[in-house]
Design a protein around this motif. Sequence first.
Motif, mmCIF file in Angstrom:
data_model
loop_
_atom_site.group_PDB
_atom_site.id
_atom_site.type_symbol
_atom_site.label_atom_id
_atom_site.label_comp_id
_atom_site.label_asym_id
_atom_site.label_seq_id
_atom_site.Cartn_x
_atom_site.Cartn_y
_atom_site.Cartn_z
ATOM 1 N N UNK A 16 59.524 87.111 -95.658
ATOM 2 C CA UNK A 16 59.507 85.858 -94.900
ATOM 3 C C UNK A 16 58.143 85.196 -95.044
ATOM 4 N N UNK A 17 58.088 83.943 -95.491
ATOM 5 C CA UNK A 17 56.789 83.272 -95.666
ATOM 6 C C UNK A 17 56.135 82.940 -94.324
ATOM 7 N N UNK A 18 54.808 82.937 -94.320
ATOM 8 C CA UNK A 18 54.052 82.669 -93.097
ATOM 9 C C UNK A 18 54.270 81.237 -92.611
ATOM 10 N N UNK A 19 54.483 80.298 -93.557
ATOM 11 C CA UNK A 19 54.622 78.910 -93.139
ATOM 12 C C UNK A 19 55.832 78.682 -92.243
ATOM 13 N N UNK A 20 56.772 79.645 -92.228
ATOM 14 C CA UNK A 20 57.940 79.498 -91.362
ATOM 15 C C UNK A 20 57.544 79.508 -89.885
ATOM 16 N N UNK A 21 56.498 80.259 -89.540
ATOM 17 C CA UNK A 21 56.019 80.280 -88.154
ATOM 18 C C UNK A 21 55.605 78.882 -87.713
ATOM 19 N N UNK A 22 54.852 78.200 -88.548
ATOM 20 C CA UNK A 22 54.337 76.876 -88.184
ATOM 21 C C UNK A 22 55.441 75.814 -88.225
ATOM 22 N N UNK A 23 56.409 76.000 -89.104
ATOM 23 C CA UNK A 23 57.540 75.074 -89.137
ATOM 24 C C UNK A 23 58.340 75.162 -87.833
ATOM 25 N N UNK A 24 58.584 76.375 -87.385
ATOM 26 C CA UNK A 24 59.355 76.567 -86.155
ATOM 27 C C UNK A 24 58.607 75.985 -84.956
ATOM 28 N N UNK A 25 57.295 76.179 -84.931
ATOM 29 C CA UNK A 25 56.501 75.604 -83.846
ATOM 30 C C UNK A 25 56.578 74.080 -83.875
ATOM 31 N N UNK A 26 56.509 73.503 -85.057
ATOM 32 C CA UNK A 26 56.606 72.046 -85.179
ATOM 33 C C UNK A 26 57.947 71.513 -84.695
ATOM 34 N N UNK A 27 59.028 72.202 -85.034
ATOM 35 C CA UNK A 27 60.355 71.787 -84.559
ATOM 36 C C UNK A 27 60.407 71.793 -83.038
ATOM 37 N N UNK A 28 59.846 72.826 -82.442
ATOM 38 C CA UNK A 28 59.876 72.937 -80.984
ATOM 39 C C UNK A 28 58.992 71.899 -80.304
ATOM 40 N N UNK A 29 57.881 71.537 -80.951
ATOM 41 C CA UNK A 29 57.017 70.508 -80.361
ATOM 42 C C UNK A 29 57.774 69.199 -80.174
ATOM 43 N N UNK A 30 58.717 68.924 -81.057
ATOM 44 C CA UNK A 30 59.480 67.674 -80.980
ATOM 45 C C UNK A 30 60.719 67.826 -80.107
ATOM 46 N N UNK A 31 61.507 68.856 -80.351
ATOM 47 C CA UNK A 31 62.835 68.934 -79.742
ATOM 48 C C UNK A 31 62.866 69.697 -78.425
ATOM 49 N N UNK A 32 61.845 70.500 -78.130
ATOM 50 C CA UNK A 32 61.893 71.290 -76.896
ATOM 51 C C UNK A 32 61.645 70.442 -75.664
ATOM 52 N N UNK A 33 60.950 69.328 -75.805
ATOM 53 C CA UNK A 33 60.628 68.506 -74.637
ATOM 54 C C UNK A 33 61.887 67.958 -73.965
ATOM 55 N N UNK A 34 62.770 67.223 -74.672
ATOM 56 C CA UNK A 34 63.981 66.759 -73.994
ATOM 57 C C UNK A 34 64.888 67.897 -73.550
ATOM 58 N N UNK A 35 64.875 69.021 -74.282
ATOM 59 C CA UNK A 35 65.694 70.162 -73.880
ATOM 60 C C UNK A 35 65.193 70.746 -72.565
ATOM 61 N N UNK A 36 63.882 70.836 -72.419
ATOM 62 C CA UNK A 36 63.309 71.337 -71.178
ATOM 63 C C UNK A 36 63.573 70.380 -70.025
ATOM 64 N N UNK A 37 63.490 69.083 -70.296
ATOM 65 C CA UNK A 37 63.773 68.095 -69.253
ATOM 66 C C UNK A 37 65.243 68.165 -68.840
ATOM 67 N N UNK A 38 66.133 68.431 -69.794
ATOM 68 C CA UNK A 38 67.544 68.617 -69.470
ATOM 69 C C UNK A 38 67.720 69.805 -68.526
ATOM 70 N N UNK A 39 67.043 70.904 -68.803
ATOM 71 C CA UNK A 39 67.107 72.069 -67.920
ATOM 72 C C UNK A 39 66.595 71.731 -66.533
ATOM 73 N N UNK A 40 65.518 70.952 -66.474
ATOM 74 C CA UNK A 40 64.905 70.619 -65.194
ATOM 75 C C UNK A 40 65.773 69.709 -64.347
ATOM 76 N N UNK A 41 66.632 68.922 -64.952
ATOM 77 C CA UNK A 41 67.421 67.953 -64.194
ATOM 78 C C UNK A 41 68.869 68.380 -63.974
ATOM 79 N N UNK A 42 69.393 69.258 -64.810
ATOM 80 C CA UNK A 42 70.795 69.662 -64.668
ATOM 81 C C UNK A 42 70.977 71.151 -64.405
#
Length: 891
Positions: free
Chosen positions: A565-591
């Motif tokens: 498994x390449x090391x760059x996969x760690x940083x790619x996954x973090x980048x995906x979460x930086x964008x998509x985790x925010x609305x997902x977390x807000x969804x959890x907080x409201x529903x």
Amino acid sequence: MTPYCVTMQPPRPTAEIAEDLDGGTTRRVSSHDPEKIQSSAGTTQRFSEQIPHEMLEELAPNGEGDYICEKVDNMTEEEAIAIVQESVRFHADDWNFPSEMRERMERLLEGPKAYGEFYDRDLRIDATLMRYSSPYPGVRAVQELKDDPTVPIETIRAYFLGVAWAVIGTFMSTFFNSRFPSIGLSGSVIQILLFPCAKLLERLLPDWGITVFGVRHSLNPGPWTFKEQMFATICYNIAIYTTNSYGMILVQRMPVYYGLKFVNFGYQLMLTLFVQLMGMGFAGYLRRFSVYPVKALWPTILPTIAMNRALTRPEPKENIYGWTISRYRFFYICCLSMAVYYWLPGYLFTALSTFNWMTWIAPNSVVLSLLTGSITGLGLFNPITTFDWNVATSSYAALSQPFFATCTMYFGGILGGLIILGIYYKNMNYTAFLPINSSSAFANDGTPYQVQNVVVDNQLDQTKYQNYSPPFYSAGYILTVGANFCFYPVYFLYIMVNQWKTIGQAYVDFYHGLRYGKGNYDDAMDVHSRLMAQYPEVPDWWFLIILVGAIVVSVIFLRIYPLDTPVWLVFLVIGINLVFAVPLSFLSATTGTNLGLGALVQVITGFLLPGNTNAFLFAQTLGSWALAGYGDNMVQDLKMGHYVRIPPRAVFRSQIGTIIITVFVAVGTQDFIMNNVKGLCTPNQPSRFTCANDGNPLYASSLMWGLLGSDRMFNSLYPLFKWCFLMGTCIALAFLFGQTYGPRYLPGVKERLRQRLSRRTFAMLDRTLFPFVASLLWLNPILVIQGVQHWAPSNMSYKTPGFILSYVFMYWMPKHRLAWWEKYNYVLSAALTAGVAISGLIIFFAVGYNPKKLEWWGNTVSGAGVDGRGTGILEIPKDRGYFGPEKGTFP
């Protein structure tokens, strides 16, 4: 109308933190502050005298009536109007804001003539709720508007009990993680078990202590406090999620899956530790979006706060509809009764658990099994599906989740069942040769897929693959995967557009916090943030250090173990979460929902690293559960501390300490399960350790996206999947467009129809079509999609009892037996869950560890027919011995 405020006795002066009348800042005041007495005396009219007793009980359910009345009397009309105007604008897109309050505030802004009687009183009441209390009834029911910072919190006994129960809870959740349905001790159960332990320590421990930096730390600082109870509960809550990496370990290590020999105890420990710590580091990023905004309600944590508050305050003797039993006695009677009763559905008469009684009428009827079966069927049309509390509450938190959310997801589930029937009877992707609803992967002869037949050195061997079979999936699993892809554009677009004002401001605050050191409570508009401003915050760089440290450990992990498994996969996954985790977390907080980014991460990984199952599993574990999932759970505990005034740094210390301790417990339990449970992850495991909800779906996904790759899945095997993203986008845009412009134009359309249609026709539409269209204006499409995707291995037999329970306990009881519901509802849920957990553990070690089968009709009838065998409606061709494409031509 009988006034209430004027008859209340003034409280004794106390030195507590209260809200300042003018600036909104916190300061230490006496409840007999001379400045406030003078202000009150100078008021020409006391609007609080117009507040009846019943209304004040709703406004101040925790005895803070004097405080609310004082704020109402001291508020000017100009100030109140300004607050109401700002509140109407700010909460225009708030899903949880009470609709009747919104309508009342809009009428108040039209002026006293348009509003009518009690304009001055209601204007000030609503403004007071917005400025000094909360507009949400659930929050008002658990909040305190004053805070005493001298109350003990981080005591030795609180740490001891919190960590001790965290160890027990981690063992339970890990031990039963591979059981379907799983068994666990939730926070609502632990808080009730924890309290008598605390009272015992309060009585037995001596007042011995040491002084550190001027602060005395005693074994027994006095009576057990509410804040100690909440602190110990938070310690426990964060610990039960240490199973996040268990799925990856299970699939890699077990012989029924990949059977990798290098997955040893050290591998498990290192993986689990950095996964948990990375999630904690990510929580520092998410807290700006899901803790400090007032709209981040987190409705699922309110019952925990309410129960703890009830436990730690004296319980008056009262008669509620003939019920005089105390909460504690009620809990233990229900808990012990369930612990005894659960032997019936859990071991002695298992047909009570899987109560597919309709299939008993004609066990060999394929159609009846498909429609009503509970094992491999859809569970439709069966009104009574179980007498097992664990099964009944496995899909929904039936006694705590809002009924509107459960109802929306339930009917979304029915819609999903109809879609599955369409897929199945059209034999799309050869699904008619397989069970209709299974989370397993199958070969083209209908047997479970054996990945060892196509893998050499962890890579796909094309020759072996062409001589064996591609993996095939059930109609239920295809819907689950497709609805997952549909879900992401729906939730991302719907939340980012609908809630952009709140999320956008949180992004600005996050940047200013990093760039200029802006505090989380600066410019706070709600009372909770202003009261929390007295406590030092956790600096962003604390979380950043943890995140960086976890990243370093993850890189080392990838270097020392043969995962390819390449090391760059760690940083790619973090980048995906930086964008998509925010609305997902807000969804959890409201529903109150809690979802991950698994489907999105697996598609991206499948495109970038096709044929690499270990890379897929690593990205799935890190991207779906560690960051968005586990970080979200930690944010939830931060919000709980926010509501009950526990200093952020105390929560931080408890979280990181508990994580490190419980990681060792989790890994030790994992190792014990995989080495000692016979038949683990096999379909007929006697104690139901079938891995149907952890190992099987993850293994199936790893074959789909890891081994075969996203390109092959999207363009050759299941081309419909790629259109699901477009479908989700269209659904989100349709709801956004309709809910934005519908309220503006639909009233005019309705009026024109009234003028053009006959009275009879319009009346019929007014009873049928118009209410349906109006409901769509408030319908949350995210909950609908969530209901649609919740299949394989689940089915409607797991959802129907939860829906019935939710209707009774979250809709009917609050409307007709509110006092009973407030006192006993959450206690009942906790007691029955605790009874199941205790009984399940005893049953396993008594008759499951060395299996002692009890063979009789009541234990075999559920699986005796087609529902238990899981056959398809089409027979596998006898001439070839397999279905699908010819061997050698597989895509």
